[in-house]
Motif scaffolding. Structure first.
Motif, PDB file in Angstrom:
ATOM      1  N   ALA A 252      48.815  74.635 139.700  1.00  0.00           N
ATOM      2  CA  ALA A 252      49.122  76.055 139.550  1.00  0.00           C
ATOM      3  C   ALA A 252      47.851  76.886 139.638  1.00  0.00           C
ATOM      4  CB  ALA A 252      49.810  76.304 138.217  1.00  0.00           C
ATOM      5  N   LEU A 253      47.954  78.039 140.283  1.00  0.00           N
ATOM      6  CA  LEU A 253      46.852  79.003 140.321  1.00  0.00           C
ATOM      7  C   LEU A 253      47.187  80.116 139.341  1.00  0.00           C
ATOM      8  CD1 LEU A 253      44.152  79.436 141.911  1.00  0.00           C
ATOM      9  CD2 LEU A 253      45.383  81.212 143.163  1.00  0.00           C
ATOM     10  N   LEU A 254      46.238  80.385 138.439  1.00  0.00           N
ATOM     11  CA  LEU A 254      46.472  81.333 137.353  1.00  0.00           C
ATOM     12  C   LEU A 254      45.357  82.341 137.256  1.00  0.00           C
ATOM     13  CD1 LEU A 254      47.221  78.538 134.759  1.00  0.00           C
ATOM     14  CD2 LEU A 254      48.974  79.935 135.867  1.00  0.00           C
ATOM     15  N   GLY A 255      45.712  83.538 136.827  1.00  0.00           N
ATOM     16  CA  GLY A 255      44.729  84.560 136.514  1.00  0.00           C
ATOM     17  C   GLY A 255      44.780  84.867 135.034  1.00  0.00           C
ATOM     18  N   HIS A 256      43.853  85.680 134.576  1.00  0.00           N
ATOM     19  CA  HIS A 256      43.851  86.125 133.183  1.00  0.00           C
ATOM     20  C   HIS A 256      45.096  86.984 132.937  1.00  0.00           C
ATOM     21  CE1 HIS A 256      42.500  88.167 129.499  1.00  0.00           C
ATOM     22  NE2 HIS A 256      41.611  87.180 129.374  1.00  0.00           N
ATOM     23  N   SER A 268      48.899  86.488 144.956  1.00  0.00           N
ATOM     24  CA  SER A 268      50.114  85.675 145.090  1.00  0.00           C
ATOM     25  C   SER A 268      50.517  85.538 146.547  1.00  0.00           C
ATOM     26  CB  SER A 268      51.260  86.299 144.282  1.00  0.00           C
ATOM     27  OG  SER A 268      50.986  86.257 142.902  1.00  0.00           O
ATOM     28  N   GLN A 269      50.503  86.640 147.275  1.00  0.00           N
ATOM     29  CA  GLN A 269      50.867  86.576 148.683  1.00  0.00           C
ATOM     30  C   GLN A 269      49.840  85.797 149.486  1.00  0.00           C
ATOM     31  OE1 GLN A 269      53.845  87.616 150.064  1.00  0.00           O
ATOM     32  NE2 GLN A 269      53.022  86.347 151.712  1.00  0.00           N
ATOM     33  N   THR A 270      48.574  85.936 149.113  1.00  0.00           N
ATOM     34  CA  THR A 270      47.514  85.190 149.790  1.00  0.00           C
ATOM     35  C   THR A 270      47.699  83.697 149.605  1.00  0.00           C
ATOM     36  OG1 THR A 270      45.925  86.995 149.569  1.00  0.00           O
ATOM     37  CG2 THR A 270      45.023  84.799 149.910  1.00  0.00           C
ATOM     38  N   VAL A 271      48.056  83.276 148.393  1.00  0.00           N
ATOM     39  CA  VAL A 271      48.272  81.853 148.124  1.00  0.00           C
ATOM     40  C   VAL A 271      49.440  81.321 148.945  1.00  0.00           C
ATOM     41  CG1 VAL A 271      48.971  80.188 146.354  1.00  0.00           C
ATOM     42  CG2 VAL A 271      47.253  81.919 145.828  1.00  0.00           C
ATOM     43  N   ILE A 272      50.516  82.074 149.008  1.00  0.00           N
ATOM     44  CA  ILE A 272      51.672  81.649 149.803  1.00  0.00           C
ATOM     45  C   ILE A 272      51.285  81.453 151.261  1.00  0.00           C
ATOM     46  CG2 ILE A 272      53.905  82.397 150.705  1.00  0.00           C
ATOM     47  CD1 ILE A 272      54.424  83.703 147.979  1.00  0.00           C
ATOM     48  N   ASP A 273      50.541  82.405 151.803  1.00  0.00           N
ATOM     49  CA  ASP A 273      50.120  82.306 153.203  1.00  0.00           C
ATOM     50  C   ASP A 273      49.126  81.167 153.410  1.00  0.00           C
ATOM     51  OD1 ASP A 273      51.727  84.453 153.745  1.00  0.00           O
ATOM     52  OD2 ASP A 273      50.098  85.928 153.753  1.00  0.00           O
ATOM     53  N   LEU A 287      45.671  63.704 151.659  1.00  0.00           N
ATOM     54  CA  LEU A 287      45.495  63.289 150.266  1.00  0.00           C
ATOM     55  C   LEU A 287      46.793  62.760 149.648  1.00  0.00           C
ATOM     56  CD1 LEU A 287      43.409  66.371 149.033  1.00  0.00           C
ATOM     57  CD2 LEU A 287      42.536  64.056 149.466  1.00  0.00           C
ATOM     58  N   TYR A 288      47.871  62.747 150.429  1.00  0.00           N
ATOM     59  CA  TYR A 288      49.200  62.336 149.974  1.00  0.00           C
ATOM     60  C   TYR A 288      49.789  63.313 148.960  1.00  0.00           C
ATOM     61  CZ  TYR A 288      47.819  57.986 152.221  1.00  0.00           C
ATOM     62  OH  TYR A 288      47.381  57.061 153.133  1.00  0.00           O
ATOM     63  N   PHE A 289      49.365  64.566 149.017  1.00  0.00           N
ATOM     64  CA  PHE A 289      49.984  65.627 148.233  1.00  0.00           C
ATOM     65  C   PHE A 289      50.934  66.395 149.145  1.00  0.00           C
ATOM     66  CE2 PHE A 289      45.963  65.217 145.776  1.00  0.00           C
ATOM     67  CZ  PHE A 289      46.523  64.949 144.543  1.00  0.00           C
ATOM     68  N   LEU A 290      51.947  66.994 148.536  1.00  0.00           N
ATOM     69  CA  LEU A 290      52.899  67.785 149.300  1.00  0.00           C
ATOM     70  C   LEU A 290      52.582  69.265 149.118  1.00  0.00           C
ATOM     71  CD1 LEU A 290      55.536  67.897 150.979  1.00  0.00           C
ATOM     72  CD2 LEU A 290      56.771  68.081 148.803  1.00  0.00           C
ATOM     73  N   PRO A 291      52.249  69.985 150.187  1.00  0.00           N
ATOM     74  CA  PRO A 291      52.013  71.428 150.044  1.00  0.00           C
ATOM     75  C   PRO A 291      53.253  72.104 149.472  1.00  0.00           C
ATOM     76  CG  PRO A 291      51.347  70.659 152.219  1.00  0.00           C
ATOM     77  CD  PRO A 291      52.108  69.536 151.579  1.00  0.00           C
ATOM     78  N   LYS A 292      53.052  72.959 148.487  1.00  0.00           N
ATOM     79  CA  LYS A 292      54.197  73.594 147.825  1.00  0.00           C
ATOM     80  C   LYS A 292      53.788  74.970 147.335  1.00  0.00           C
ATOM     81  CE  LYS A 292      58.348  73.540 145.828  1.00  0.00           C
ATOM     82  NZ  LYS A 292      59.617  73.388 146.577  1.00  0.00           N
ATOM     83  N   ALA A 293      54.331  75.997 147.943  1.00  0.00           N
ATOM     84  CA  ALA A 293      54.037  77.374 147.542  1.00  0.00           C
ATOM     85  C   ALA A 293      55.236  77.947 146.800  1.00  0.00           C
ATOM     86  CB  ALA A 293      53.724  78.228 148.767  1.00  0.00           C
ATOM     87  N   THR A 294      54.952  78.661 145.715  1.00  0.00           N
ATOM     88  CA  THR A 294      56.007  79.354 144.985  1.00  0.00           C
ATOM     89  C   THR A 294      55.529  80.765 144.656  1.00  0.00           C
ATOM     90  OG1 THR A 294      55.190  78.586 142.840  1.00  0.00           O
ATOM     91  CG2 THR A 294      56.865  77.245 143.900  1.00  0.00           C
ATOM     92  N   THR A 295      56.452  81.625 144.365  1.00  0.00           N
ATOM     93  CA  THR A 295      56.096  82.974 143.953  1.00  0.00           C
ATOM     94  C   THR A 295      55.588  82.957 142.515  1.00  0.00           C
ATOM     95  OG1 THR A 295      58.305  83.441 143.092  1.00  0.00           O
ATOM     96  CG2 THR A 295      57.903  83.914 145.441  1.00  0.00           C
TER      97      THR A 295
END
Length: 323
Positions: A252-256, A268-273, A287-295
């Motif tokens: 997860a990407l988090l801000g303060h 948020s939109q930048t991360v999705i793109d 790396l055997y990870f699955l790319p997964k973007a959420t709002t």
């Protein structure tokens, strides 16, 4: 530096009312610090650098800063100390917010202390035995473990980790007494399993796949909702008769929590793109990870659900929270 940052944001606030530039381009003018609570070269670090590269293609100058230690909590504290000016974000496994609050009495934060921005990728966990083990399936292993306590042992990357609770959940569901052996990291447990001194282990699936493909271990089950495309021959726990062991972890990407709404929307939109970009997708699959973007809203709901889920699991396990 902080004064310049405040002046920049003040000017930005005025510009938003009249500028024709997209909000994202305005916020991208200032460098962004992405905090990572784990050492360079590890899974979280590699995902962060892949995400940072994807964000650069969207106009952000993103600098990954490693603040390793305390299971990722040092980086969390660094984000909280940075304040809400918006120039710092945190990339972390979701369980640092959903599980940790139930493991430490004086953790100092909850999921509500952050602004959810989105997710980068997800992964599942796997249960594996050494290549010389006679167990070809999970049921084989459990039958052997029921008869011989020396087999009924599994390694984990550490006490109080997701993997340790997964083992406890398997023992409860199967009615087979299993003993956890906590290691200081999953790679050490993996080495002992390959070497034959540890009967089995539970760790992240991406860590297991290379050795499985090399024939040095055998993955018997995964916590995915479906079999992993990387190891389609391996069944899920659900397929083996244990649906309650279906579990997915995500970064997860988090801000303060005091980050401005405009900055959060832009990020948020930048991360999705960025997550949808070919460069990031290729990096994650290697790396055997699955790319997964959420709002951001979907991430908030995931964190709330995960917090409630782990609270019950920890309570049921009888685990004593650390100071």
């Amino acid at each position: 530096m902080q004064g310049r940052r405040r002046r920049f944001l003040g000017a930005l606030g005025a510009a938003l009312g009249c500028s024709m530039l997209p909000i994202r381009q305005l916020y991208a003018r200032a460098p962004l610090r992405m905090l990572v609570g784990f050492a360079p070269g590890g899974a979280v670090d590699l995902v962060a650098r892949g995400l940072a590269e994807g964000m650069r293609t969207q106009g952000y100058t993103t600098i990954v800063e490693n603040k390793s230690g305390a299971g990722g909590r040092i980086a969390v504290d660094a984000l909280l100390a940075a304040g809400g000016e918006g120039n710092s974000v945190l990339l972390t496994p979701s369980t640092n917010l959903t599980l940790y609050p139930h493991l430490y009495k004086n953790l100092g934060y909850t999921p509500h202390d952050f602004t959810p921005l989105g997710t980068a990728s997800e992964f599942v966990f796997g249960f594996a035995v050494g290549a010389d083990s006679p167990a070809q399936t999970l049921q084989d292993f459990l039958a052997l473990a029921q008869r011989d306590a020396r087999v009924a042992v599994y390694g984990t990357p550490g006490a109080g980790t997701v993997m340790s609770f997964l083992g406890a959940m398997l023992a409860k569901a199967s009615h087979v007494p299993l003993t956890a052996v906590p290691y200081k990291g999953g790679s050490l447990a993996l080495s002992d399993t390959v070497g034959g001194t540890l009967p089995s282990l539970i760790t992240t699936l991406p860590n297991l796949i290379p050795m499985h493909k090399a024939g040095k271990i055998r993955i018997l089950a995964t916590t995915g909702r479906a079999s992993s495309p990387s190891v389609p021959d391996v069944p899920t726990f659900a397929a083996a008769g244990y649906p309650d062991l279906t579990m997915t972890e995500y970064f997860a990407l988090l801000g303060h929590k005091h980050m401005s709404r405009e900055a959060a929307q832009a990020l948020s939109q930048t991360v999705i793109d960025a997550v949808g970009s070919p460069v990031f997708e290729q990096a994650m699959r290697q790396l055997y990870f699955l790319p997964k973007a959420t709002t951001s809203e979907a991430l908030k709901q995931q964190l709330d659900k995960g917090y409630t889920f782990w609270r019950q699991i920890v309570q049921d396990s009888g685990y004593t929270p650390e100071i």
